[in-house]
Write a protein that holds these residues in place. Structure first.
Motif, PDB file in Angstrom:
ATOM      1  N   TYR A   1      -6.295 -12.038 -16.389  1.00 53.33           N
ATOM      2  CA  TYR A   1      -5.836 -10.670 -16.178  1.00 53.33           C
ATOM      3  C   TYR A   1      -4.569 -10.645 -15.315  1.00 53.33           C
ATOM      4  O   TYR A   1      -3.638  -9.888 -15.594  1.00 53.33           O
ATOM      5  N   ALA A   2      -4.532 -11.464 -14.280  1.00 47.86           N
ATOM      6  CA  ALA A   2      -3.388 -11.454 -13.356  1.00 47.86           C
ATOM      7  C   ALA A   2      -2.091 -11.839 -14.061  1.00 47.86           C
ATOM      8  O   ALA A   2      -1.013 -11.312 -13.742  1.00 47.86           O
ATOM      9  N   ALA A   3      -2.171 -12.756 -15.011  1.00 43.76           N
ATOM     10  CA  ALA A   3      -0.981 -13.211 -15.726  1.00 43.76           C
ATOM     11  C   ALA A   3      -0.638 -12.314 -16.916  1.00 43.76           C
ATOM     12  O   ALA A   3       0.302 -12.613 -17.656  1.00 43.76           O
ATOM     13  N   ASN A   4      -1.414 -11.228 -17.086  1.00 44.66           N
ATOM     14  CA  ASN A   4      -1.208 -10.297 -18.210  1.00 44.66           C
ATOM     15  C   ASN A   4      -1.334 -10.975 -19.568  1.00 44.66           C
ATOM     16  O   ASN A   4      -0.786 -10.502 -20.568  1.00 44.66           O
ATOM     17  N   ILE A   5      -2.068 -12.091 -19.601  1.00 39.46           N
ATOM     18  CA  ILE A   5      -2.248 -12.803 -20.859  1.00 39.46           C
ATOM     19  C   ILE A   5      -3.004 -11.951 -21.858  1.00 39.46           C
ATOM     20  O   ILE A   5      -2.699 -11.953 -23.059  1.00 39.46           O
ATOM     21  N   VAL A   6      -3.973 -11.178 -21.372  1.00 40.08           N
ATOM     22  CA  VAL A   6      -4.793 -10.387 -22.293  1.00 40.08           C
ATOM     23  C   VAL A   6      -3.950  -9.335 -23.009  1.00 40.08           C
ATOM     24  O   VAL A   6      -4.330  -8.861 -24.092  1.00 40.08           O
ATOM     25  N   ASP A   7      -2.807  -8.955 -22.447  1.00 41.46           N
ATOM     26  CA  ASP A   7      -1.943  -7.980 -23.115  1.00 41.46           C
ATOM     27  C   ASP A   7      -1.357  -8.536 -24.403  1.00 41.46           C
ATOM     28  O   ASP A   7      -0.943  -7.770 -25.282  1.00 41.46           O
ATOM     29  N   ASP A   8      -1.310  -9.851 -24.514  1.00 41.51           N
ATOM     30  CA  ASP A   8      -0.754 -10.493 -25.702  1.00 41.51           C
ATOM     31  C   ASP A   8      -1.818 -10.900 -26.707  1.00 41.51           C
ATOM     32  O   ASP A   8      -1.503 -11.495 -27.743  1.00 41.51           O
ATOM     33  N   PHE A   9      -3.085 -10.605 -26.422  1.00 44.12           N
ATOM     34  CA  PHE A   9      -4.147 -10.966 -27.354  1.00 44.12           C
ATOM     35  C   PHE A   9      -4.015 -10.149 -28.639  1.00 44.12           C
ATOM     36  O   PHE A   9      -3.699  -8.955 -28.595  1.00 44.12           O
ATOM     37  N   PRO A  10      -4.292 -10.751 -29.793  1.00 41.09           N
ATOM     38  CA  PRO A  10      -4.344  -9.976 -31.032  1.00 41.09           C
ATOM     39  C   PRO A  10      -5.407  -8.879 -30.950  1.00 41.09           C
ATOM     40  O   PRO A  10      -6.404  -9.012 -30.247  1.00 41.09           O
ATOM     41  N   GLY A  11      -5.222  -7.814 -31.724  1.00 38.77           N
ATOM     42  CA  GLY A  11      -6.042  -6.619 -31.607  1.00 38.77           C
ATOM     43  C   GLY A  11      -7.476  -6.659 -32.087  1.00 38.77           C
ATOM     44  O   GLY A  11      -8.275  -5.826 -31.647  1.00 38.77           O
ATOM     45  N   PRO A  12      -7.887  -7.531 -33.011  1.00 39.97           N
ATOM     46  CA  PRO A  12      -9.256  -7.446 -33.542  1.00 39.97           C
ATOM     47  C   PRO A  12     -10.356  -7.593 -32.489  1.00 39.97           C
ATOM     48  O   PRO A  12     -11.464  -7.099 -32.684  1.00 39.97           O
ATOM     49  N   ILE A  13     -10.086  -8.286 -31.391  1.00 41.68           N
ATOM     50  CA  ILE A  13     -11.039  -8.423 -30.289  1.00 41.68           C
ATOM     51  C   ILE A  13     -10.464  -7.712 -29.068  1.00 41.68           C
ATOM     52  O   ILE A  13      -9.286  -7.873 -28.736  1.00 41.68           O
ATOM     53  N   LYS A  14     -11.304  -6.929 -28.399  1.00 43.97           N
ATOM     54  CA  LYS A  14     -10.860  -6.207 -27.210  1.00 43.97           C
ATOM     55  C   LYS A  14     -11.508  -6.775 -25.961  1.00 43.97           C
ATOM     56  O   LYS A  14     -12.606  -7.351 -26.021  1.00 43.97           O
ATOM     57  N   LEU A  15     -10.842  -6.605 -24.841  1.00 48.03           N
ATOM     58  CA  LEU A  15     -11.378  -6.907 -23.520  1.00 48.03           C
ATOM     59  C   LEU A  15     -11.404  -5.628 -22.709  1.00 48.03           C
ATOM     60  O   LEU A  15     -10.573  -4.740 -22.927  1.00 48.03           O
ATOM     61  N   PRO A  16     -12.329  -5.493 -21.759  1.00 46.04           N
ATOM     62  CA  PRO A  16     -12.311  -4.313 -20.891  1.00 46.04           C
ATOM     63  C   PRO A  16     -10.975  -4.211 -20.154  1.00 46.04           C
ATOM     64  O   PRO A  16     -10.390  -5.215 -19.751  1.00 46.04           O
ATOM     65  N   ARG A  17     -10.502  -2.993 -19.967  1.00 47.68           N
ATOM     66  CA  ARG A  17      -9.252  -2.758 -19.260  1.00 47.68           C
ATOM     67  C   ARG A  17      -9.427  -3.094 -17.780  1.00 47.68           C
ATOM     68  O   ARG A  17     -10.381  -2.670 -17.145  1.00 47.68           O
ATOM     69  N   CYS A  18      -8.489  -3.871 -17.245  1.00 49.37           N
ATOM     70  CA  CYS A  18      -8.534  -4.234 -15.829  1.00 49.37           C
ATOM     71  C   CYS A  18      -7.909  -3.124 -15.002  1.00 49.37           C
ATOM     72  O   CYS A  18      -6.822  -2.632 -15.303  1.00 49.37           O
ATOM     73  N   LEU A  19      -8.606  -2.734 -13.919  1.00 52.34           N
ATOM     74  CA  LEU A  19      -8.136  -1.663 -13.050  1.00 52.34           C
ATOM     75  C   LEU A  19      -7.565  -2.186 -11.738  1.00 52.34           C
ATOM     76  O   LEU A  19      -6.633  -1.617 -11.186  1.00 52.34           O
ATOM     77  N   LEU A  20      -8.131  -3.282 -11.230  1.00 53.05           N
ATOM     78  CA  LEU A  20      -7.698  -3.826  -9.945  1.00 53.05           C
ATOM     79  C   LEU A  20      -8.174  -5.258  -9.827  1.00 53.05           C
ATOM     80  O   LEU A  20      -9.280  -5.596 -10.271  1.00 53.05           O
ATOM     81  N   LEU A  21      -7.337  -6.109  -9.245  1.00 54.53           N
ATOM     82  CA  LEU A  21      -7.694  -7.491  -8.968  1.00 54.53           C
ATOM     83  C   LEU A  21      -7.640  -7.740  -7.469  1.00 54.53           C
ATOM     84  O   LEU A  21      -6.714  -7.293  -6.792  1.00 54.53           O
ATOM     85  N   GLU A  22      -8.640  -8.469  -6.951  1.00 58.00           N
ATOM     86  CA  GLU A  22      -8.670  -8.850  -5.542  1.00 58.00           C
ATOM     87  C   GLU A  22      -8.992 -10.332  -5.447  1.00 58.00           C
ATOM     88  O   GLU A  22      -9.676 -10.888  -6.298  1.00 58.00           O
ATOM     89  N   GLU A  23      -8.505 -10.942  -4.387  1.00 54.88           N
ATOM     90  CA  GLU A  23      -8.738 -12.375  -4.188  1.00 54.88           C
ATOM     91  C   GLU A  23      -8.867 -12.664  -2.707  1.00 54.88           C
ATOM     92  O   GLU A  23      -8.073 -12.178  -1.899  1.00 54.88           O
ATOM     93  N   GLU A  24      -9.887 -13.439  -2.349  1.00 59.01           N
ATOM     94  CA  GLU A  24     -10.082 -13.929  -0.993  1.00 59.01           C
ATOM     95  C   GLU A  24     -10.285 -15.432  -1.068  1.00 59.01           C
ATOM     96  O   GLU A  24     -10.284 -16.024  -2.159  1.00 59.01           O
ATOM     97  N   ASP A  25     -10.475 -16.068   0.036  1.00 57.91           N
ATOM     98  CA  ASP A  25     -10.694 -17.506   0.056  1.00 57.91           C
ATOM     99  C   ASP A  25     -12.006 -17.841  -0.643  1.00 57.91           C
ATOM    100  O   ASP A  25     -13.075 -17.472  -0.176  1.00 57.91           O
ATOM    101  N   GLY A  26     -11.891 -18.532  -1.796  1.00 52.01           N
ATOM    102  CA  GLY A  26     -13.086 -18.934  -2.526  1.00 52.01           C
ATOM    103  C   GLY A  26     -13.792 -17.811  -3.246  1.00 52.01           C
ATOM    104  O   GLY A  26     -14.975 -17.940  -3.579  1.00 52.01           O
ATOM    105  N   LEU A  27     -13.087 -16.706  -3.535  1.00 52.84           N
ATOM    106  CA  LEU A  27     -13.738 -15.563  -4.169  1.00 52.84           C
ATOM    107  C   LEU A  27     -12.693 -14.739  -4.914  1.00 52.84           C
ATOM    108  O   LEU A  27     -11.582 -14.533  -4.428  1.00 52.84           O
ATOM    109  N   THR A  28     -13.037 -14.285  -6.110  1.00 49.95           N
ATOM    110  CA  THR A  28     -12.204 -13.334  -6.841  1.00 49.95           C
ATOM    111  C   THR A  28     -13.040 -12.109  -7.174  1.00 49.95           C
ATOM    112  O   THR A  28     -14.269 -12.179  -7.262  1.00 49.95           O
ATOM    113  N   ARG A  29     -12.347 -10.994  -7.359  1.00 56.94           N
ATOM    114  CA  ARG A  29     -13.047  -9.750  -7.709  1.00 56.94           C
ATOM    115  C   ARG A  29     -12.205  -9.003  -8.739  1.00 56.94           C
ATOM    116  O   ARG A  29     -11.004  -8.820  -8.559  1.00 56.94           O
TER     117      ARG A  29
END
Length: 320
Positions: free
Chosen positions: A69-97
């Motif tokens: 999501y952070a690299a916006n890779i999902v924006d380039d995915f072909p359309g037949p498969i969808k992913l949930p829309r990302c609203l916010l990304l957070e990152e801490e030491d040893g943890l992502t949200r």
């Protein structure tokens, strides 16, 4: 919140529900009513928290979905498969949200043969399009192919156990699996000649959501921590085997599900111009190396006769 409601939010009440919990990660649904400039609006979103851990041969798995999501890779995915829309990304030491939209629809054991065939068709279309047009140089997807990873892992666990008789385990199945092990290097080389695409790597029925939308049924695929460059067909085989190994679905249905899922997947690939087929022999080979040794390990580790019997039934159906 504004991205969900489409208006500025002044205040919001909320309640949480754990959808999936564990020591390494947690998925929660957050829902309530938001107060906006246009009045009160209900909302629902998902918060996925992932702590550091390491999958066999894949030390970055714990943060992969966040990084996709952070690299916006999902924006380039072909359309037949969808992913949930990302609203916010957070990152801490040893943890992502990841904060993302909540997608409500048919999933899990509600998906029967027709629904899984539809998901397989969309998956084939997605992967056919990606094979032909997608970028092959992203650093985020894992570089350790899923089929090879699964085979290597469960071969290590078995550690030669299949070379000798096992109480209750049919010798005929043991000999078949040993034959695949003896040919594993050549089979892996043959798999490497299949078309390259982007694989989700864990096409479990719980990771597939079918949602009715304005333009028809949309197929969402969630949980991309296993994502990596792989070969066309391996995700379709995963979809098939996940539907039986981790459910109580009647094993006698496996051949019919195999035919529908594989045929639908290949048909989807052809809609994108990808000339791709999986014959019965190749499906058995993929199933044997990616799943045969995993199911045999499950048999050895099972604590009850019912699970062991089901493992044998699955292996018979898989390798027939």
């Amino acid at each position: 919140m504004s991205a969900l409601t489409g208006a500025s939010v002044a205040d919001a009440g909320y309640e949480t529900e754990t959808l999936q919990g564990g020591t390494l990660g947690e998925v929660c649904r957050v829902s309530g009513t938001a107060v906006t400039e246009d009045g009160e609006r209900p909302y629902a979103l998902v918060v996925k928290t992932q702590r550091r851990w390491e999958r066999h041969g894949d030390p970055q798995c714990w943060r992969r979905e966040h990084d996709l999501y952070a690299a916006n890779i999902v924006d380039d995915f072909p359309g037949p498969i969808k992913l949930p829309r990302c609203l916010l990304l957070e990152e801490e030491d040893g943890l992502t949200r990841i904060w993302m939209e909540y997608v409500e629809g048919a999933t899990g054991t509600r998906l029967q043969i027709d629904e899984l065939a539809l998901a397989a068709e969309r998956l084939g279309s997605f992967q056919g399009a990606f094979h032909l047009k997608g970028r092959k140089d992203w650093a985020v997807p894992r570089g350790y192919p899923a089929v090879r990873s699964s085979y290597d892992l469960y071969q290590i666990i078995l550690a030669g156990r299949l070379r000798e008789s096992i109480a209750g385990f049919p010798d005929a199945l043991r000999h078949i699996l040993n034959g695949y092990a003896d040919r594993a290097a050549d089979l892996m080389d043959a798999f490497d000649a299949l078309p390259l695409t982007l694989c989700q790597g864990d096409v479990h029925q719980d990771n597939i959501i079918l949602r009715e939308e304005a333009n028809g049924t949309a197929v969402y695929l969630i949980d991309w921590d296993c994502a990596g460059y792989g070969r066309m067909g391996e995700d379709a085989v995963d979809m098939l085997m996940e539907a039986f190994v981790y459910s109580d679905r009647e094993v006698s249905l496996l051949p019919a599900y195999r035919r529908r899922i594989i045929d639908s997947y290949c048909a989807g690939a052809r809609t994108q111009g990808a000339d791709f087929e999986l014959n019965d022999s190749r499906v058995r080979e993929l199933s044997a190396l990616a799943w045969g040794f995993r199911v045999a390990t499950r048999y050895l580790e099972a604590g009850d006769e019912g699970t062991r019997r089901r493992c044998v039934e699955i292996l018979h159906a898989m390798l027939a």
